[in-house]
Design a protein around this motif. Sequence first.
Motif, mmCIF file in Angstrom:
data_model
loop_
_atom_site.group_PDB
_atom_site.id
_atom_site.type_symbol
_atom_site.label_atom_id
_atom_site.label_comp_id
_atom_site.label_asym_id
_atom_site.label_seq_id
_atom_site.Cartn_x
_atom_site.Cartn_y
_atom_site.Cartn_z
ATOM 1 N N ASN A 418 0.879 -1.271 -0.032
ATOM 2 C CA ASN A 418 0.025 0.041 -0.159
ATOM 3 C C ASN A 418 0.826 1.114 -0.055
ATOM 4 O O ASN A 418 0.526 2.471 -0.609
ATOM 5 N N ARG A 421 2.198 1.641 -3.455
ATOM 6 C CA ARG A 421 1.088 1.829 -4.513
ATOM 7 C C ARG A 421 0.924 3.565 -4.568
ATOM 8 O O ARG A 421 0.945 3.994 -5.539
ATOM 9 N N GLY A 437 0.098 5.621 3.107
ATOM 10 C CA GLY A 437 -0.072 4.297 2.742
ATOM 11 C C GLY A 437 -0.402 3.424 4.222
ATOM 12 O O GLY A 437 -1.180 2.605 4.463
ATOM 13 N N VAL A 441 -3.871 1.420 6.029
ATOM 14 C CA VAL A 441 -4.017 -0.020 6.462
ATOM 15 C C VAL A 441 -3.761 -0.282 7.816
ATOM 16 O O VAL A 441 -3.721 -1.472 8.141
#
Length: 525
Positions: A418, A421, A437, A441
């Motif tokens: 993440n 990304r 990120g 999460v």
Amino acid sequence: MSDAHRHRGLANLSIRRPIGVLASASVVVVIGLFYAGRLPLDLLPQIIYPQLRASVEYPGVAPEVMEEQVTKILETSLATTENLIELESETTEGESDVSLHFSYGTDINFALQDASKNLDRARSRLPIDADPPSIRKFDPSQFPVFEVGFSSSTREQADLRSWVELRLQPQLLSVPGVAAIDVSGGLVREIQVTLDQERLRSYGLTLSEVLARIRAENQDSAVGNVTSRTFEIVGKTTGKFREVDDLRAMLLTVPGTRERIPLSEIAEVADTHQEQRLWARLDGVPAVKLSVRKQPDANTVAVAEGVGRRVEQLAQSRFIPDDIHYEIVSDQSFFIRNAVAGVRDAALLGAGLAMLVVLLFLGSLRKTFIIGLSIPLAVLATFAMMGMGRLTLNIMSLGGLALGVGMLVDNSIVMLENIFRHHSLGMSDPEEAAHRGSSEVSSAIVASTMTNLAAVVPFLLITGLAALIFRELILTISFAIVASLGVALTLVPMLSAQLAKVQRRSRIDDSRIVKGFAAGLERFT
């Protein structure tokens, strides 16, 4: 949402404080390595069986008589022990054994005290000639952990056994962790006195009088102290028989007279051996076997290796004569090392395959490097928690670690992917990408970890033998899951932010293998 509020949490704190994270990781590495080298190595977790065993020896008595005069008395007395669920007895010639079984979870020390009190009350009803009763806990760890056989083609069996018992055994008892050493096989020296019944009656003597005289003569007695102004001497008489001829020359007083006769006048004294009822052979040659039992809290591998080294040192220093051949018959550490090594290799193979899968799926050496650091760090953190929890390295705990290796990378991969990304979406600031990120999460990672823990921790509530066997397995898995969460929230976001600043690319994603795997995965999808 403000940046201050968005950048809260352990993951964002780790990104802002990379030096602190590295210092904390170093502490975990040091503690993990410290405990990894000191965790006891054993085959199975330490299991305390709720079982006691009472024994009485009455040499030479038939089993039927033992049952009537000993076994039934023991059963009646011990049946009132608190929390007893089963009572078993076994009667053989000259020996009676009674086993007491309790439910798992019973305080075996309290049960031992209660059973000992009941056994003391039964002592007065047992035959006078019987040996005093004994009671002990049933402990499989008291089985021999190391056995070695000794043989000689030149020495008599009685001499060989005497050398093992009197010379070698004290040398091995000093090895740390050794509780007792049993010697079996060979011949045990015995001085036999065979009375001539006709001559005994002719002199008016009885068997009990002769036995009492032998016992009275065969002892050293204190005679008091001799003191002066400068020193004090403690005196004693040397009365024990040193030679067989001393026993033959022992004088007996004939009842009703002043006449004294030597023992050899009414008996034959022979320097021989006990009746052999147990035989040991080493490569077809009569031998003497030495069995080593460890202390309850001692490590099996350490004790077996220590005894093996001591025997080898004694052989090299010629303490063990050249005419005595020895060979290791049984070494429990060999089987334990092999079993634990198999589980360890499985865990290492699992870690290697996990990194390979990460490399193929993520196609980045940078990401694989981060995962490659998170796995050993989480493993060392698990070792640290195992050491603090006083667990042992055995096939159950290492099996739990092998199962936990796959879970170690789950949280790290979610966090890592993440973060990268956001970086691949065009966010120029690596630290900002890591902040966003990780914030997205972190709660999901914590929730998934708690779900995994909720699935395994209730197994710690089970009782019985299964709880004793699988407790370390469940604890190790739980420790590994907690360690993976800590690594995913600290080391992974920090390394992701720092390594994203490096401009050089490995271009491994352009290799044929990674491209082919990505293409095949896309077609499969």
